[in-house]
Write a protein that holds these residues in place. Structure first.
Motif, PDB file in Angstrom:
ATOM      1  N   ILE A 183      -9.793   0.918  -5.948  1.00 52.65           N
ATOM      2  CA  ILE A 183      -8.871   0.462  -6.439  1.00 52.65           C
ATOM      3  C   ILE A 183      -8.279  -0.773  -5.640  1.00 52.65           C
ATOM      4  O   ILE A 183      -8.188  -0.885  -4.542  1.00 52.65           O
ATOM      5  CB  ILE A 183      -7.621   1.722  -6.076  1.00 52.65           C
ATOM      6  CG1 ILE A 183      -8.227   2.983  -6.934  1.00 52.65           C
ATOM      7  CG2 ILE A 183      -6.442   1.187  -6.476  1.00 52.65           C
ATOM      8  CD1 ILE A 183      -7.448   4.099  -6.223  1.00 52.65           C
TER       9      ILE A 183
ATOM     10  N   THR B 196      -5.545  -3.249  -4.393  1.00 54.52           N
ATOM     11  CA  THR B 196      -4.102  -3.287  -4.011  1.00 54.52           C
ATOM     12  C   THR B 196      -3.630  -4.628  -3.422  1.00 54.52           C
ATOM     13  O   THR B 196      -4.872  -5.166  -2.980  1.00 54.52           O
ATOM     14  CB  THR B 196      -3.678  -1.974  -3.318  1.00 54.52           C
ATOM     15  OG1 THR B 196      -4.341  -2.479  -1.762  1.00 54.52           O
ATOM     16  CG2 THR B 196      -4.283  -0.745  -3.616  1.00 54.52           C
TER      17      THR B 196
ATOM     18  N   ALA C  17       0.856  -1.146  -0.080  1.00 56.96           N
ATOM     19  CA  ALA C  17       0.173  -0.052   0.052  1.00 56.96           C
ATOM     20  C   ALA C  17       0.787   1.295  -0.001  1.00 56.96           C
ATOM     21  O   ALA C  17       1.885   1.137   0.393  1.00 56.96           O
ATOM     22  CB  ALA C  17      -0.914   0.168   1.128  1.00 56.96           C
TER      23      ALA C  17
ATOM     24  N   VAL D 125      -8.950   9.613   0.348  1.00 53.28           N
ATOM     25  CA  VAL D 125      -8.925   8.146  -0.072  1.00 53.28           C
ATOM     26  C   VAL D 125      -9.472   7.289   1.420  1.00 53.28           C
ATOM     27  O   VAL D 125      -9.230   7.898   2.398  1.00 53.28           O
ATOM     28  CB  VAL D 125      -7.462   7.567  -0.148  1.00 53.28           C
ATOM     29  CG1 VAL D 125      -7.312   6.135  -0.413  1.00 53.28           C
ATOM     30  CG2 VAL D 125      -6.894   8.441  -1.412  1.00 53.28           C
TER      31      VAL D 125
ATOM     32  N   THR E  75      -2.110   6.666  -3.737  1.00 53.80           N
ATOM     33  CA  THR E  75      -3.350   6.190  -3.921  1.00 53.80           C
ATOM     34  C   THR E  75      -4.027   7.791  -4.293  1.00 53.80           C
ATOM     35  O   THR E  75      -5.129   7.842  -5.203  1.00 53.80           O
ATOM     36  CB  THR E  75      -4.223   5.527  -2.837  1.00 53.80           C
ATOM     37  OG1 THR E  75      -3.216   4.487  -2.509  1.00 53.80           O
ATOM     38  CG2 THR E  75      -5.659   5.225  -3.208  1.00 53.80           C
TER      39      THR E  75
ATOM     40  N   ALA F 209     -10.727   6.159  -3.931  1.00 54.95           N
ATOM     41  CA  ALA F 209     -10.292   7.385  -3.953  1.00 54.95           C
ATOM     42  C   ALA F 209     -11.270   8.257  -4.510  1.00 54.95           C
ATOM     43  O   ALA F 209     -12.040   7.835  -5.765  1.00 54.95           O
ATOM     44  CB  ALA F 209      -8.991   7.420  -4.813  1.00 54.95           C
TER      45      ALA F 209
END
Length: 272
Positions: free
Chosen positions: A91, A93, A73, A109, A78, A100
């Motif tokens: 998103i 990850t 992360a 975020v 982000t 976001a």
């Protein structure tokens, strides 16, 4: 074969972004990521970011630190990717699913829920993660939080007086942390204000670290040192961190595009 990139930063924490949705990318390896991140012979960045298609979100974000290691992360990245995308996005990850939302000058975020279990940090063996019974010279009794990646936080009278260049790598590579660790030194200035410096694993001391700001705020909130909304100030600027009643962390702050360009992978010893 030339690859297009976008250079971005969030509070001076800078990124090279490669969008694999719009172009074919070479296989990303640690040597190539480190070569692109090199500030003397590459493009130069703290993290290399790959955007790829996702089956579970709007897109997938992969993150490589300056040493070439892939990590879970990056909060500042982000925000930057949220700004680049231009509309609200989910998103994917390695650290979990993030959301976001672009705002004027940056992005907000949703970083998910913090984790405190010793084996989720992870630590090498069981211990209390609110006040860990360990220390390194003048830094002792840290809190540990995983916010998609592992952090330890030391609360000190003056974070700017800490020799982080020496103690940071000593703690990062300690066997207590099997995945290594990000090292935060923080000073509480008020119930809603924290000063912070971060030694980021695989990078070194950085001007800003979004996950570090989140982890530090959560650690301070758990100890009752601050309220559930705080401003965390780093060398590059400030981030607003809130820990909502649903247990999710929201980080808000600036991010911006610096410039765009192209490179030839062959220039870095990688065939196209």
């Amino acid at each position: 074969m030339r690859i297009a990139f976008t250079k971005m930063h969030g509070l001076g924490n800078d990124f090279v972004v490669l969008d694999g949705r719009t172009q074919a990318l070479p296989p990303m390896t640690a040597p190539l990521a480190a070569a692109l991140a090199d500030r003397q012979t590459g493009i130069g960045c703290d993290q290399l970011i790959l955007i790829e298609p996702s089956d579970s979100a709007d897109f997938r974000m992969r993150i490589f630190n300056a040493d070439g290691g892939e990590v879970e992360a990056c909060g500042n990245a982000t925000r930057a990717i949220g700004v680049l995308h231009g509309v609200p996005a989910r998103i994917e990850t390695l650290g979990g699913l993030l959301s976001a939302t672009p705002i004027a000058g940056g992005a907000s975020v949703e970083m998910g829920k913090p984790r405190f279990e010793w084996d989720r940090i992870p630590l090498a063996y069981a211990m209390d993660t609110l006040t860990m019974p360990v220390g390194w010279e003048d830094l002792d009794a840290p809190a540990a939080v995983n916010v998609g990646n592992p952090h330890v936080i030391f609360f000190v009278p003056d974070c700017h007086a800490v020799d982080l260049a020496r103690l940071g790598p000593l703690i990062e590579y300690d066997p207590l942390f099997p995945d290594r660790v990000n090292v935060n030194v923080a000073t509480i200035r008020a119930r809603d204000a924290i000063d912070l410096r971060v030694w980021e694993r695989g990078v070194g001391e950085t001007r800003a670290c979004g996950t570090g700001a989140c982890a530090t705020a959560i650690g301070a909130m758990r100890r009752g040192l601050v309220d559930r909304r705080v401003t965390v100030t780093l060398a590059g600027g400030s981030l607003a961190i809130a820990w909502r009643e649903d247990d999710k962390i929201v980080m808000t702050g600036p991010a911006t595009e610096s410039f765009r360009g192209t490179f030839d992978p062959a220039d870095f010893g990688v065939p196209a």
